[in-house]
Design an enzyme around this catalytic site. Structure first.
Site, PDB file in Angstrom:
ATOM      1  N   HIS A  73     -25.816  -2.303  -6.493  1.00 54.21           N
ATOM      2  CA  HIS A  73     -25.242  -2.889  -4.832  1.00 54.21           C
ATOM      3  C   HIS A  73     -25.329  -4.797  -5.463  1.00 54.21           C
ATOM      4  O   HIS A  73     -26.356  -5.283  -5.749  1.00 54.21           O
ATOM      5  CB  HIS A  73     -25.989  -2.534  -3.508  1.00 54.21           C
ATOM      6  CG  HIS A  73     -25.864  -0.784  -3.586  1.00 54.21           C
ATOM      7  ND1 HIS A  73     -25.793  -0.371  -3.196  1.00 54.21           N
ATOM      8  CD2 HIS A  73     -25.997  -0.034  -5.176  1.00 54.21           C
ATOM      9  CE1 HIS A  73     -25.720   0.943  -2.820  1.00 54.21           C
ATOM     10  NE2 HIS A  73     -25.875   1.175  -4.365  1.00 54.21           N
ATOM     11  N   GLU A  75     -26.657  -6.801  -2.828  1.00 52.39           N
ATOM     12  CA  GLU A  75     -27.879  -7.299  -2.406  1.00 52.39           C
ATOM     13  C   GLU A  75     -28.506  -7.090  -3.797  1.00 52.39           C
ATOM     14  O   GLU A  75     -29.425  -8.322  -3.852  1.00 52.39           O
ATOM     15  CB  GLU A  75     -28.188  -6.242  -1.048  1.00 52.39           C
ATOM     16  CG  GLU A  75     -27.346  -6.241   0.100  1.00 52.39           C
ATOM     17  CD  GLU A  75     -26.821  -5.365  -0.397  1.00 52.39           C
ATOM     18  OE1 GLU A  75     -26.642  -4.949   0.433  1.00 52.39           O
ATOM     19  OE2 GLU A  75     -25.888  -5.092  -1.118  1.00 52.39           O
ATOM     20  N   CYS A 103     -27.215  -0.936   2.646  1.00 49.81           N
ATOM     21  CA  CYS A 103     -27.369   0.800   2.039  1.00 49.81           C
ATOM     22  C   CYS A 103     -29.086   0.968   2.607  1.00 49.81           C
ATOM     23  O   CYS A 103     -30.520  -0.236   2.978  1.00 49.81           O
ATOM     24  CB  CYS A 103     -27.027   1.487   1.010  1.00 49.81           C
ATOM     25  SG  CYS A 103     -27.839   0.955   0.321  1.00 49.81           S
ATOM     26  N   CYS A 106     -30.550  -0.721  -0.157  1.00 57.35           N
ATOM     27  CA  CYS A 106     -30.856  -2.711  -0.126  1.00 57.35           C
ATOM     28  C   CYS A 106     -31.751  -2.763   0.750  1.00 57.35           C
ATOM     29  O   CYS A 106     -32.744  -4.080   0.673  1.00 57.35           O
ATOM     30  CB  CYS A 106     -29.441  -2.679  -0.194  1.00 57.35           C
ATOM     31  SG  CYS A 106     -28.593  -2.703  -1.764  1.00 57.35           S
TER      32      CYS A 106
END
Length: 191
Positions: A73, A75, A103, A106
């Protein structure tokens, strides 16, 4: 004298808030640049930058399909890079800018990294853990909480995501039509 001091304090606070909004927009533009990199690779266009003392020390964009990893992801990629620059897993004093609300994975990583502030572009009604579905970032039961600002460049961040998913739906529809036509053609050849 007290009224003059109060007015001066209010003016100073208003000026600081105005300057912070300007900085937030500047760094969210940098996160959007990262999101466009994801889009170029056919990934969901989510981007992130991490700022320390006024400069970007970590950049990341969504690379789940490219890396074939659930962990790729925006992040997480930005946190990994920022940690290398700082030379520590603790990112105290940092602000994370992300085009989409983090999410659960993260948000947990942000708390674990001790990031002080998170600035969010678009909210995520299906997976947001910065206040929409859950608020992992500010859960008082954890040993760290991050300040959250959301809605920075909301229109630009959400438009990029909407465009991506609209195009994805159109592509899926075209693919289904082609398969249907190929099946119909195969059926007539069998006769």
């Amino acid at each position: 004298m007290d009224a003059a001091r109060t007015a001066a304090g209010a003016d100073t606070a208003a000026a600081a808030e105005k300057e912070q909004k300007k900085l937030d927009k500047r760094f969210m533009k940098a996160a959007l640049t990262q999101a466009r990199k994801a889009l170029e690779k056919g990934e969901v266009p989510i981007g992130c930058v991490i700022v320390y003392e006024g400069r970007i020390i970590g950049r990341g964009y969504n690379r789940r399909n490219t890396d074939r990893s659930t962990l790729s992801h925006a992040e997480i990629n930005a946190i990994r890079k920022a940690s290398r620059v700082i030379g520590d897993w603790r990112l105290e004093g940092c602000t994370l800018y992300c085009t989409l609300e983090p999410c659960q994975m993260c948000a947990g990583a942000i708390v674990q990294a001790r990031i002080d502030r998170v600035v969010i572009g678009a909210l995520s009604p299906k997976a947001g853990c910065g206040g929409t579905l859950l608020n992992i970032l500010q859960n008082p039961d954890f040993n760290h909480q991050a300040a959250v600002t959301d809605g920075v460049m909301f229109e630009e961040c959400s438009a990029l995501l909407k465009e991506f998913f609209r195009n994805l739906r159109l592509e899926n529809k075209r693919r289904k039509m082609m398969l249907k036509e190929a099946d119909a053609e195969a059926d007539t050849e069998d006769v």
